[in-house]
Design a protein around this motif. Structure first.
Motif, mmCIF file in Angstrom:
data_model
loop_
_atom_site.group_PDB
_atom_site.id
_atom_site.type_symbol
_atom_site.label_atom_id
_atom_site.label_comp_id
_atom_site.label_asym_id
_atom_site.label_seq_id
_atom_site.Cartn_x
_atom_site.Cartn_y
_atom_site.Cartn_z
ATOM 1 N N VAL A 1 0.826 -1.206 0.056
ATOM 2 C CA VAL A 1 0.084 0.017 0.052
ATOM 3 C C VAL A 1 0.884 1.292 -0.041
ATOM 4 N N LEU A 2 1.893 1.315 0.912
ATOM 5 C CA LEU A 2 2.792 2.484 0.710
ATOM 6 C C LEU A 2 3.512 2.421 -0.513
ATOM 7 N N GLU A 3 3.737 1.690 -1.152
ATOM 8 C CA GLU A 3 4.432 1.566 -2.454
ATOM 9 C C GLU A 3 3.229 2.389 -3.626
ATOM 10 N N ILE A 4 2.198 2.030 -3.165
ATOM 11 C CA ILE A 4 1.053 2.616 -4.166
ATOM 12 C C ILE A 4 0.820 4.181 -3.973
ATOM 13 N N VAL A 5 0.806 4.472 -2.474
ATOM 14 C CA VAL A 5 0.437 5.995 -2.118
ATOM 15 C C VAL A 5 1.763 6.604 -2.336
ATOM 16 N N PHE A 6 3.161 6.214 -2.042
ATOM 17 C CA PHE A 6 4.066 6.763 -2.515
ATOM 18 C C PHE A 6 4.869 6.243 -3.790
ATOM 19 N N PRO A 7 4.486 6.282 -4.636
ATOM 20 C CA PRO A 7 5.236 5.719 -5.909
ATOM 21 C C PRO A 7 6.501 6.365 -6.449
ATOM 22 N N LYS A 8 7.377 5.849 -7.176
ATOM 23 C CA LYS A 8 8.453 6.566 -7.826
ATOM 24 C C LYS A 8 7.977 7.525 -8.671
ATOM 25 N N THR A 9 8.154 8.648 -8.834
ATOM 26 C CA THR A 9 8.063 9.666 -9.734
ATOM 27 C C THR A 9 9.449 10.212 -10.349
ATOM 28 N N LYS A 10 9.292 11.090 -11.431
ATOM 29 C CA LYS A 10 10.415 11.742 -11.946
ATOM 30 C C LYS A 10 11.246 12.403 -11.209
ATOM 31 N N HIS A 11 10.515 13.080 -9.957
ATOM 32 C CA HIS A 11 11.364 13.771 -9.001
ATOM 33 C C HIS A 11 11.557 13.054 -7.494
ATOM 34 N N MET A 12 10.585 12.188 -7.114
ATOM 35 C CA MET A 12 10.689 11.702 -5.799
ATOM 36 C C MET A 12 10.899 10.245 -5.947
ATOM 37 N N PRO A 13 11.395 9.705 -4.851
ATOM 38 C CA PRO A 13 11.794 8.477 -4.782
ATOM 39 C C PRO A 13 10.390 7.422 -4.251
ATOM 40 N N SER A 14 10.337 6.425 -4.551
ATOM 41 C CA SER A 14 9.194 5.567 -3.988
ATOM 42 C C SER A 14 9.600 5.095 -2.443
ATOM 43 N N ALA A 15 8.207 4.450 -1.816
ATOM 44 C CA ALA A 15 8.397 4.102 -0.516
ATOM 45 C C ALA A 15 9.484 3.005 -0.192
ATOM 46 N N SER A 16 9.503 2.172 -1.077
ATOM 47 C CA SER A 16 10.628 1.254 -0.925
ATOM 48 C C SER A 16 12.076 1.973 -1.067
ATOM 49 N N GLU A 17 12.253 2.891 -1.933
ATOM 50 C CA GLU A 17 13.533 3.603 -2.096
ATOM 51 C C GLU A 17 13.948 4.395 -0.795
ATOM 52 N N PHE A 18 12.988 5.071 -0.226
ATOM 53 C CA PHE A 18 13.312 5.810 0.979
ATOM 54 C C PHE A 18 13.269 4.996 2.237
ATOM 55 N N GLY A 19 12.851 3.726 2.199
ATOM 56 C CA GLY A 19 12.688 2.960 3.059
ATOM 57 C C GLY A 19 11.347 2.867 4.233
ATOM 58 N N ALA A 20 10.149 3.349 3.761
ATOM 59 C CA ALA A 20 9.272 3.448 4.649
ATOM 60 C C ALA A 20 8.900 2.365 5.744
ATOM 61 N N VAL A 21 8.837 1.200 5.105
ATOM 62 C CA VAL A 21 8.593 -0.137 6.036
ATOM 63 C C VAL A 21 9.698 -0.208 6.829
ATOM 64 N N ASP A 22 11.000 -0.295 6.357
ATOM 65 C CA ASP A 22 12.095 -0.130 7.052
ATOM 66 C C ASP A 22 12.273 0.888 8.228
ATOM 67 N N TYR A 23 12.088 1.943 8.077
ATOM 68 C CA TYR A 23 11.644 2.882 9.066
ATOM 69 C C TYR A 23 10.928 2.516 10.243
ATOM 70 N N LEU A 24 9.602 2.111 9.835
ATOM 71 C CA LEU A 24 8.620 1.584 10.828
ATOM 72 C C LEU A 24 9.138 0.509 11.584
ATOM 73 N N LEU A 25 10.003 -0.540 10.918
ATOM 74 C CA LEU A 25 10.284 -1.644 11.696
ATOM 75 C C LEU A 25 11.510 -1.433 12.742
ATOM 76 N N LYS A 26 12.207 -0.453 12.244
ATOM 77 C CA LYS A 26 13.374 0.064 13.129
ATOM 78 C C LYS A 26 12.745 0.976 14.243
ATOM 79 N N ASN A 27 11.605 1.385 14.340
ATOM 80 C CA ASN A 27 11.069 2.397 15.226
ATOM 81 C C ASN A 27 9.820 1.726 16.097
ATOM 82 N N ILE A 28 9.260 0.835 15.603
ATOM 83 C CA ILE A 28 8.162 0.345 16.422
ATOM 84 C C ILE A 28 8.354 -0.180 17.685
ATOM 85 N N ASN A 29 9.495 -0.686 18.143
ATOM 86 C CA ASN A 29 9.856 -1.106 19.414
ATOM 87 C C ASN A 29 10.359 -0.142 20.390
ATOM 88 N N HIS A 30 10.731 1.099 20.120
ATOM 89 C CA HIS A 30 10.897 1.962 20.899
ATOM 90 C C HIS A 30 9.950 2.669 21.909
#
Length: 166
Positions: free
Chosen positions: A39-68
């Motif tokens: 879903v994040l990949e659909i909501v934040f797709p790669k465009t000409k000027h912006m990276p996609s959710a997987s490129e900027f690490g949206a899920v990685d960010y969540l996984l690294k912070n959910i236990n704090h």
């Protein structure tokens, strides 16, 4: 094997491996994380000027912070439950075409529960995109570079400052 099926299966395998490597693989939540990732990949797709959710690490960010201790556990539960509900309503989403995925996301945004769940995903996606890379998102400052943003100095050297408690 069709290309789309291969890509979906590869994505599922990669996400499962990532969750397992982080010690977060849990059969009751693994499908939810895959849905969130897609879903994040659909909501934040790669465009000409912006990276996609997987490129900027949206899920990685969540996984690294959910236990704090500062991460809102109610938000986490809501994200995971929303993903379960989403998958129950749209069980073929993960194997759908990009066009169909976009249609499903639009349909989900038409009701208040779906709109609220998507809002939470967007909130955390933006946070992952614009946070300092030390927190797990914005890999290699990719979003900063795309926005031509110069990060303030000094940048954090330790996650969460002196309250680091993961």
């Amino acid at each position: 094997m069709h290309r789309r099926v291969f890509l979906v299966n590869s994505s599922l395998f990669s996400a499962t491996a990532l969750l397992n490597a982080k010690g977060l693989f849990d059969t009751k939540n693994s499908l939810s994380w895959l849905v969130i990732k897609e879903v994040l990949e659909i909501v934040f797709p790669k465009t000409k000027h912006m990276p996609s959710a997987s490129e900027f690490g949206a899920v990685d960010y969540l996984l690294k912070n959910i236990n704090h201790k500062t991460f809102d556990k109610d938000d986490l539960n809501y994200l995971l439950q929303g993903a379960k509900d989403f998958n129950s309503s749209f069980p073929k989403f993960l194997k759908s075409s990009l066009e169909e995925k976009n249609r499903i996301i639009k349909q989900v945004s038409q009701n208040s529960y779906g709109q609220n769940w998507l809002s939470y995903l967007i909130y955390y996606g933006i946070e992952a995109m614009l946070s300092d890379p030390i927190y797990g998102g914005n890999k290699n400052q990719i979003a900063y570079k795309a926005l031509k943003f110069q990060a303030g100095e000094p940048r954090p050297k330790v996650k969460y400052g002196k309250t680091d408690g993961i």
